[in-house]
Write an enzyme that holds these catalytic residues in place. Sequence first.
Site, PDB file in Angstrom:
ATOM      1  N   LEU A 189      34.205  30.635  65.308  1.00 31.25           N
ATOM      2  CA  LEU A 189      35.530  31.653  65.506  1.00 31.25           C
ATOM      3  C   LEU A 189      35.653  32.649  63.683  1.00 31.25           C
ATOM      4  CD1 LEU A 189      37.989  28.265  64.899  1.00 31.25           C
ATOM      5  CD2 LEU A 189      37.365  29.746  67.441  1.00 31.25           C
ATOM      6  N   GLY A 247      29.494  50.070  57.655  1.00 27.68           N
ATOM      7  CA  GLY A 247      30.098  50.268  56.734  1.00 27.68           C
ATOM      8  C   GLY A 247      29.143  49.608  55.754  1.00 27.68           C
ATOM      9  N   LYS A 287      36.140  41.569  54.286  1.00 27.61           N
ATOM     10  CA  LYS A 287      37.183  41.655  55.657  1.00 27.61           C
ATOM     11  C   LYS A 287      38.576  41.745  55.407  1.00 27.61           C
ATOM     12  CE  LYS A 287      37.151  38.704  59.281  1.00 27.61           C
ATOM     13  NZ  LYS A 287      36.807  38.459  60.519  1.00 27.61           N
ATOM     14  N   CYS A 306      29.767  33.328  57.046  1.00 29.33           N
ATOM     15  CA  CYS A 306      28.658  33.132  57.525  1.00 29.33           C
ATOM     16  C   CYS A 306      27.629  33.465  57.935  1.00 29.33           C
ATOM     17  CB  CYS A 306      29.929  32.374  59.001  1.00 29.33           C
ATOM     18  SG  CYS A 306      30.691  32.014  58.869  1.00 29.33           S
TER      19      CYS A 306
END
Length: 429
Positions: free
Chosen positions: A151, A251, A319, A258
């Site tokens: 997820l 980026g 993010k 994670c």
Amino acid sequence: MESRRIAVVGCGYVGLTTGACLAKLGHEVSCCDVDGEKIARLRRGEVDIREPGLGELVAEGAATGGLRFTRDNRQAVSGAEVVLLCLPTPMGADGDADLGAVESVVGDIRALLARGAVVVTKSTVPVGTAERLGRLLGREDVAVVSNPEFLREGHAVEDFLNPDRVVVGADEPRAAELVAGLYSPLGARTVLIDPVSAELVKYASNGFLATKLSYVNDLAELCERTGGDVEAVTEGMKRDHRIAPSFLRAGPGWGGSCLPKDTAALLRTADTASVELPLLRAAVRANGHHQARVADKVVDRCGGDVAGARIGLLGLTFKAGTGDLRDSPALAIARLLADRGAQLRGYDPECAQLSAVAGVRCVGDAYLAAEDADALVLLTDWPEFAELDWAKVAEVMRAPVLVDARNQLDPREPGRAGITWRGTGRTLR
């Protein structure tokens, strides 16, 4: 599909999403957590986690009676056919995942489990955990199954209900089929494998994604040195059917809850097995290098020294779409600038309520972050940053300099306001 009685232990974003989605699929789900205040809020229908659609699913499950919340393990686990462990496994001092919470819960519930129950690890756990928990349970009638979650924060409900695959690791066919059957309405491809391989899948996937991101950032640095455009390069790469288009965006480095801990745990596993994994080790080193590169760009734009300079930061979370600050590359870059003496002001839509974080004075909007700034750094690509009034930004800044670490902006927009723009792996033409 046969409805099952399920207990979900842990109501974080994985546990709550899992419980709410399984209830939507028609199962009878009891979610438990040691945090009594959290359970009270969930019973009132208050969902603190920023996940699109999650609040609605919780309300729907509570209204139908298919989703219940309790602080009592006994109440949740007794009579459950399947017990899903969705507990934190933070990185320990040695780089491996800390199983303290998982082992504590297993010790608490082993006498409560119904005969023939299946205990499932949804948490990301080290190789060999299924066998380890089986020994800790000491119940030959209870199977332990690995069923890793995939997820993404900010997309958890979407990912659960539309999975690329469902991975089930079990030594017993009955237990494997029972767990796989929970997801049968989703129509996803099911991968039935042994527990060790299932435990490795999550680490292997995240290790590959981290390597892919570091590689793209390496390309961005090469583009800056050669005059290329990393966005043009990656657009060309995406047209190759052998290369998936995701995780090909340059980026400020990768982070979050994670990738850092999972790469560390995979390397720890490799060390234990006397395997080097040189590519992954290089990817981790490269990530630190690229975070430092962003800080170096800011220093360069400030004339080679940021001691006493005021730097504005746009975005603090790791993010957009989440309020998670864990291992955020934005905060890593903030620390590097603070270590060089910069005075930092930061704004993030999800963290506007904070007064300070990691040496950053937090303010209530982007214009306050830019006020009297010697440079502005865009670190998290929240959509609202693309809509800023750049003439107003230029007006309040002391020096109109912008480092766009995410390549979020059309450089012509700040450029028209007289702001000097510098991206990642891109040059103005």
